[in-house]
Design an enzyme around this catalytic site. Structure first.
Site, short mmCIF file in Angstrom:
data_model
loop_
_atom_site.label_atom_id
_atom_site.label_comp_id
_atom_site.label_asym_id
_atom_site.label_seq_id
_atom_site.Cartn_x
_atom_site.Cartn_y
_atom_site.Cartn_z
N THR A 1 30.39 33.20 -9.52
CA THR A 1 29.92 34.47 -8.99
C THR A 1 29.06 34.28 -7.74
OG1 THR A 1 28.45 36.32 -9.51
CG2 THR A 1 28.02 34.28 -10.67
N ASP A 2 28.98 35.33 -6.93
CA ASP A 2 28.08 35.27 -5.77
C ASP A 2 26.61 35.37 -6.20
OD1 ASP A 2 28.01 37.97 -6.49
OD2 ASP A 2 28.53 38.74 -4.50
N GLU A 3 26.37 35.76 -7.47
CA GLU A 3 24.98 35.95 -7.91
C GLU A 3 24.19 34.64 -7.94
OE1 GLU A 3 24.17 38.61 -11.09
OE2 GLU A 3 25.75 39.98 -10.51
N TYR B 1 21.69 35.56 -16.48
CA TYR B 1 23.14 35.42 -16.24
C TYR B 1 23.40 34.50 -15.05
CZ TYR B 1 27.70 36.51 -14.21
OH TYR B 1 28.95 36.40 -13.63
N LYS C 1 25.22 30.78 -14.79
CA LYS C 1 26.41 30.50 -13.97
C LYS C 1 26.10 29.40 -12.95
CE LYS C 1 29.95 32.27 -14.00
NZ LYS C 1 31.19 32.04 -14.79
#
Ligand code: NAD
Ligand code: DAU
Length: 351
Positions: A132-134, A157, A161
């Site tokens: 993810t870009d997060e 989260y 990741k």
């Protein structure tokens, strides 16, 4: 060429589109969908392809190392596309440990299982980790995340990741495991579980319930139609450079409040209601703790190296998505029974 590909999390939102893309496009590949069928996993998402001869479903939990070893031993996959994860930021705030177990330990278990069967011959093998870009944290008013942006996760989260991404790279650098990574922005489309912003608002408009906007609604996300993400995964899995990561995004930034207003406008048109009916449900609620202000992906590497770009505009994608939800209200009813109500009465959304 024949290949055996294990796709994890294939019963979930994005995974179901990736499984369909591979099963239909590559009839000579054997696709094994491994999924634990948590609240987010739903085999209804794959009904149209479940009888294809090149598709197999295996119910298993990636947190179980022995089970992963057994699956890899039995199926001997040449490739892994790993999507199984706990994926919702709000749930990670309520229960971070579940995210460590699945996203970190589960990923390491898969890496171990792949390494064990591939270590004598890495030729033709590939572990594709879907991320993810997060992991890059939050942007201010300007700028984009590139593949070189430093990791700076803020939520449980995104921390889980980011950790899994580091393990994937560590197995490449330490053991030579052939890997690629993709870091994608916010997806939307059919099969999206109605805990995430777009499907939650569609569900609530259909049930005349409040549309909860966290904080001032000025938080910004970059939205990509899920089938375009599946096509990017196909390209990177087949053509990406060993050890590299690729950012995937829609060049399509929306502040949450503007996105919700556009969704309300389209819903009123499609439902034949007076303009303003859906928007009257907009309700500002308390903010998500640690809420990242803005995400925006620079997808120029995958565009320049692999020729990928989104195939639909946001207007088309959102319209297709609403149409899908309107024609699949039984699906919405099925996934919003039981625990769903309990969770939402206790979160930010009110009863
Ligand atoms: P999802 O929550 O819809 O689906 C997750 C799937 O994983 C479900 O089918 C679930 O049953 C399965 N699963 C969960 N825990 C498992 C376990 N312990 N063992 C086996 N299976 C398990 O998630 P999604 O939105 O489709 O996201 C898929 C992947 O893409 C995730 O890795 C996520 O981090 C990543 N991602 C998502 C987005 C997005 O916008 N949704 C964007 C970028 C990256
Ligand atoms: O950026 C990629 C990520 O996008 C993925 O890695 C995650 O798996 C996926 O869930 C998604 O995370 P977000 O937190 O951005 O998505 P979500 O739909 O939960 O929220 C989108 C924005 O809308 C965010 O700013 C929070 C806000 N929001 C969300 C909900 C559910 C609201 O204002 N109200 C809501 O009810």
């Amino acid at each position: 060429m024949n290949k055996k590909i294990l796709i994890t999390g294939g019963a979930g939102f994005i995974g179901s589109h990736v499984v369909r893309e591979f099963v239909v496009k590559y009839p000579n590949y054997q696709i094994i969908n491994l999924d634990a069928l948590t609240y987010a996993g739903n085999l209804e998402n794959l009904k149209d392809i479940e009888d294809r001869p090149n598709y197999t479903f295996v119910k298993a939990d990636i947190t179980d190392q022995a089970a992963m070893n057994a699956v890899f031993k039995q199926y001997q996959p040449d490739g892994v596309i790993h999507l199984a994860a706990e994926s919702h930021v709000d749930r990670s705030i309520a229960d971070p440990t579940a995210f460590v177990m699945t996203n970190v330990i589960g990923t390491v278990n898969l890496l171990n299982a792949a390494h064990a069967i591939w270590k004598d011959n890495f030729g033709g093998k590939r572990f594709h980790h879907v991320s993810t870009d997060e992991v890059f944290g939050a942007l201010g008013e300007s700028g984009f995340f590139t593949e070189d942006t430093k990791y700076d996760p803020h939520s449980p989260y995104s921390a889980s990741k980011a950790s899994s991404d580091h393990f994937v790279r560590a197995y490449h650098d330490t053991y030579g495991l052939p890997i690629v990574l993709t870091n994608c922005s916010n997806n939307y489309g059919p099969n999206h579980f109605p805990e995430k912003l777009i499907p939650l608002c569609i569900h609530n408009i259909l049930h005349d319930k409040p549309l909860p906007v966290y904080g001032d609604g000025k938080y910004t996300r970059d939205w990509l139609f899920v089938i375009d993400h599946a096509k990017a995964i196909d390209l990177v899995f087949h053509e990406g450079k060993d050890g590299d990561s690729y950012n995937v995004g829609g060049f399509n930034e929306w502040q949450n409040i503007d996105l919700i207003k556009e969704l309300c406008r389209q819903m009123d048109v499609k439902l034949g209601r007076e303009q303003g009916t859906a928007a009257s449900l907009i309700t500002f609620v308390k903010d998500r703790p640690g809420h990242d202000l803005r995400y925006a992906i620079d997808a120029s590497k995958i565009n320049a190296e692999l020729g990928w770009s989104p195939s639909v505009t946001f207007e088309q994608g959102l319209s297709l998505t609403i149409d899908w939800f309107l024609s699949n209200q039984e699906w919405l009813d099925h996934v919003t029974t039981g625990d769903y109500q309990h969770y939402y009465n206790n979160q930010y959304h009110g009863a």
